[in-house]
Design an enzyme around this catalytic site. Structure first.
Site, short mmCIF file in Angstrom:
data_model
loop_
_atom_site.label_atom_id
_atom_site.label_comp_id
_atom_site.label_asym_id
_atom_site.label_seq_id
_atom_site.Cartn_x
_atom_site.Cartn_y
_atom_site.Cartn_z
N ARG A 116 -2.92 8.92 16.18
CA ARG A 116 -2.11 8.01 16.49
C ARG A 116 -1.84 7.83 18.19
O ARG A 116 -1.65 6.78 18.61
CB ARG A 116 -0.82 8.28 15.92
CG ARG A 116 0.19 7.47 16.48
CD ARG A 116 1.66 7.59 15.62
NE ARG A 116 2.65 6.83 16.11
CZ ARG A 116 3.85 6.45 15.40
NH1 ARG A 116 3.90 6.47 14.26
NH2 ARG A 116 4.77 5.60 16.33
N GLU A 146 0.83 -1.15 -0.03
CA GLU A 146 0.12 0.06 -0.05
C GLU A 146 0.88 1.16 0.11
O GLU A 146 2.03 1.41 0.36
CB GLU A 146 -0.93 0.06 1.34
CG GLU A 146 -2.05 -1.15 1.37
CD GLU A 146 -2.59 -1.18 2.59
OE1 GLU A 146 -3.29 -2.14 2.78
OE2 GLU A 146 -2.24 -0.45 3.41
N LYS A 171 2.47 4.44 1.29
CA LYS A 171 2.71 4.91 2.39
C LYS A 171 2.58 6.36 2.59
O LYS A 171 3.36 7.09 1.90
CB LYS A 171 4.24 4.69 3.16
CG LYS A 171 4.15 5.14 4.49
CD LYS A 171 5.51 4.64 5.27
CE LYS A 171 5.68 4.55 6.62
NZ LYS A 171 5.48 5.98 7.24
N PHE A 222 -6.95 2.34 5.52
CA PHE A 222 -6.51 1.00 5.26
C PHE A 222 -6.56 -0.35 6.16
O PHE A 222 -6.21 -1.38 5.74
CB PHE A 222 -4.68 1.07 5.09
CG PHE A 222 -4.33 1.86 6.50
CD1 PHE A 222 -3.94 1.14 7.68
CD2 PHE A 222 -3.72 3.14 6.11
CE1 PHE A 222 -3.52 2.04 8.57
CE2 PHE A 222 -3.10 3.95 7.04
CZ PHE A 222 -2.98 3.23 8.36
N GLU A 264 -5.03 7.05 7.20
CA GLU A 264 -4.34 8.34 7.28
C GLU A 264 -5.15 9.41 6.77
O GLU A 264 -5.81 9.19 5.68
CB GLU A 264 -3.11 7.79 6.44
CG GLU A 264 -1.93 9.01 6.41
CD GLU A 264 -0.94 8.54 7.58
OE1 GLU A 264 -1.20 7.66 8.41
OE2 GLU A 264 0.04 8.94 7.78
N1 LIG Z 1 -0.68 2.26 3.94
C1 LIG Z 1 -0.58 2.52 5.37
N2 LIG Z 1 -0.59 1.58 6.29
C2 LIG Z 1 -0.08 1.77 7.53
N3 LIG Z 1 0.67 2.78 8.05
C3 LIG Z 1 0.58 3.64 7.10
C4 LIG Z 1 0.10 3.67 5.73
N4 LIG Z 1 0.27 4.98 4.95
C5 LIG Z 1 0.94 5.66 5.97
N5 LIG Z 1 0.99 5.14 7.23
C6 LIG Z 1 1.59 5.72 8.38
O1 LIG Z 1 2.68 5.20 8.47
C7 LIG Z 1 2.95 4.74 9.89
C8 LIG Z 1 3.68 3.29 9.88
O2 LIG Z 1 4.84 3.59 10.42
P1 LIG Z 1 5.43 3.45 11.64
O3 LIG Z 1 4.51 2.65 12.47
O4 LIG Z 1 7.01 3.13 11.61
O5 LIG Z 1 5.14 4.81 11.99
P2 LIG Z 1 6.50 5.85 12.53
O6 LIG Z 1 7.28 5.60 13.38
O7 LIG Z 1 5.76 7.42 12.55
O8 LIG Z 1 7.32 6.12 11.16
P3 LIG Z 1 7.48 7.04 10.09
O9 LIG Z 1 8.37 8.01 10.69
O10 LIG Z 1 8.12 6.01 9.08
O11 LIG Z 1 6.08 7.52 9.50
C9 LIG Z 1 1.52 4.65 10.34
O12 LIG Z 1 1.76 5.18 11.84
C10 LIG Z 1 0.83 5.51 9.53
O13 LIG Z 1 0.59 7.05 10.18
#
Ligand SMILES: Nc1ncnc2c1ncn2[C@@H]1O[C@H](COP(=O)(O)OP(=O)(O)OP(=O)(O)O)[C@@H](O)[C@H]1O
Length: 513
Positions: free
Chosen positions: A235, A213, A215, A304, A264
């Site tokens: 979050r 998917e 991001k 998602f 998101e």
């Molecule tokens: N398709 C998706 N599926 C899941 N999460 C997504 C998607 N698109 C965007 N996101 C975002 O990405 C985050 C997932 O990465 P992670 O859990 O590592 O968060 P993070 O620590 O904030 O990392 P990053 O700084 O890379 O966003 C989710 O919290 C969400 O906000």
């Protein structure tokens, strides 16, 4: 129950590699715990102290062990007695509390035999904790209570911990477990993602086929609808309903009356490309700003996941089932763009397309995995555009475990033309093949400028290595104030000399840009 019995179970579980035997042993121990020992017993078996740290450091524990009389013992310590003593240690405060803690610990150890000492020390030092144990223990709770393991895991996820679930399951059976429900209107911690170096690695780690998917670099939203009542959480589980009227309207217009959706929210430009993260976040500021900004900075929601839909709670359902429920709940334009594939080339093209459209990367998801609330689980793997830099190896640390005997963890530096030296940006032991480890160990030994028997060996800055990384962050730990995020070695650049390595200015440029 006696502490000695629990210690024996813990030892036996650690000693056997057989999962079924571990489960049988743990289930038996859980059944034998007295009702008031269940919460603490389940915690200890998981390697955790209820309430976390108790104010005793590793050095104190080791000193107390050294000072304990040779053979403890006497009337066996019970789990309840030890729990009470640890409670007194945790709550000791004020002047002289360090001494009081130590006396309490000494008294415990004086009464403990060798297996009990081993167990107490390992518990206090955090050495009993291991990830795999959690799953085994959940299965053991299910076995001991005669309930389905999936139900126990689901309840533990919602409770955020296993011990309260163990108590409820053992004392009240299915009715106890049923109390741990996802309630529409009350947020659950969102599932998070781990990092993969590229889509190929992600597909491999997820067992071949996976969903990819986009991001989106926006704000995480968890939207709850119960009839006319809609709440949206961030979050960090903050109620952001007032900040996102568009999302509220979407949920109200959905055909299903009860929904919990994960997604998101992001501000898009007129051409559909995303605004930078900071711009989206302006909508989540003060209420007055939101009202002023909303008309010119609309948010678009991309969902998602579906945690409640079609009249069912779906946390324990496989991802493909949750996605199918999401497809029924909201139209395509409200779902994140997605591709299910096992083909690395197709996955690579999907990533490139997402990046070309200004997205942050992709998230690869295991189709069979449940929704792991609050976990940075291995079932979601994010892949972003990898940047690379050519850096110079400044030192290396000896590896341990499988890497014993190899110089493994590299200290990486960028060139600083203003001093003629190098500025350290981070370390990495990732991305190396065995052949690379063997090669670099020989080369670095030849370049060593310090003793080889120290854990960290400084070297003449001559080897240039190409390093991939996800981003650059500010860091007080490193001299340049910057550090690489998720650095991993791609290859050695034997064609480059240290004078050809990237400079700290280049790195600062990447950070700012
Ligand atoms: N398709 C998706 N599926 C899941 N999460 C997504 C998607 N698109 C965007 N996101 C975002 O990405 C985050 C997932 O990465 P992670 O859990 O590592 O968060 P993070 O620590 O904030 O990392 P990053 O700084 O890379 O966003 C989710 O919290 C969400 O906000």
């Amino acid at each position: 129950m006696l502490l000695a019995e629990l210690a024996e179970v813990s030892r036996a579980v650690a000693a056997t590699p057989a999962r079924l035997e571990k489960i049988a042993r743990l289930a038996e121990a859980l059944r034998r715990l007295a009702p008031d020992e269940r919460a603490v017993g389940a915690s200890w078996l998981a390697g955790d102290l209820p309430g976390g740290r108790i104010g005793i450091g590793g050095a104190t524990v080791r000193a107390a062990l050294d000072a304990a009389p040779a053979e403890g013992g006497g009337p066996g310590l019970t789990v309840a007695e030890v729990d009470a003593a640890l409670g007194r240690i945790a709550t000791a405060s004020g002047a002289g509390s360090a001494g009081a803690r130590r006396r309490e610990l000494d008294a415990l150890l004086a009464r403990a035999g060798a297996p009990e000492r081993w167990f107490l020390a390992a518990l206090l030092l955090g050495e009993l904790r291991q990830g795999a144990l959690e799953g085994v223990l959940a299965d053991a709770v299910a076995r001991a209570a005669g309930l389905p393991a999936a139900e126990v895991r689901r309840a533990a996820m919602l409770a955020g911990a296993l011990p309260p679930v163990a108590v409820a399951a053992l004392s009240e059976g299915a009715a106890g477990l049923a109390r741990f429900r996802l309630r529409v209107g009350e947020p659950v911690s969102p599932m998070l993602a781990q990092t993969a170096a590229d889509v190929e690695e992600a597909l491999r780690a997820l067992g071949g086929e996976a969903a990819l998917e986009w991001k989106l670099d926006g704000a995480r939203i968890q939207a709850h609808r119960d009839g006319g009542e809609v709440r949206v959480f961030s979050r960090s589980l903050r109620d952001v309903t007032a900040a996102v009227p568009e999302v509220v309207a979407l949920l109200r217009a959905a055909p299903e009356p009860r929904l919990v959706l994960d997604g998101e929210a992001i501000a898009l430009r007129a051409d559909g490309t995303p605004e930078p993260f900071q711009v989206t976040m302006r909508r989540f500021g003060r209420r007055l700003d939101v009202e002023r900004l909303a008309p010119d900075l609309p948010l678009t929601a991309f969902f998602f996941d579906a945690l409640v839909a079609g009249g069912a709670e779906l946390l324990a359902s496989p991802e493909r089932v949750r996605w199918a429920a999401l497809e029924r709940a909201v139209p395509a334009e409200q779902r994140v763009p997605r591709l299910v594939t096992r083909d690395p080339a197709e996955a690579g093209a999907f990533l490139e397309d997402a990046l070309a459209r200004g997205q942050e990367g992709v998230v690869a998801k295991a189709l069979d995995a449940p929704y792991e609330a609050g976990r940075r689980g291995a079932a979601w793997l994010k892949v972003k555009r990898a940047h690379t830099l050519d850096l110079v190896v400044l030192a290396a640390e000896w590896g341990s475990g499988r890497r014993r005997g190899w110089l493994s963890n590299l200290h990486l530096g960028a060139r600083d033309p203003s001093t003629g030296g190098f500025v350290m940006l981070g370390k990495t032991f990732k991305g190396m093949t065995d052949a690379m480890l063997a090669w670099q160990t020989e080369r670095l030994k030849a370049l060593a400028t310090g003793p080889l028997d120290a854990w960290q060996v400084p070297v003449r800055p001559e080897l240039v290595v190409e390093v991939a990384f996800d981003g650059i962050q500010s860091s007080p730990r490193y001299p340049g104030g910057l550090a690489l995020r998720f650095a991993r070695v791609k290859r050695y650049r034997e064609d480059k000399r240290p004078e050809d390595a990237d400079t700290i200015e280049t790195v600062r440029g990447l950070y700012g840009g």
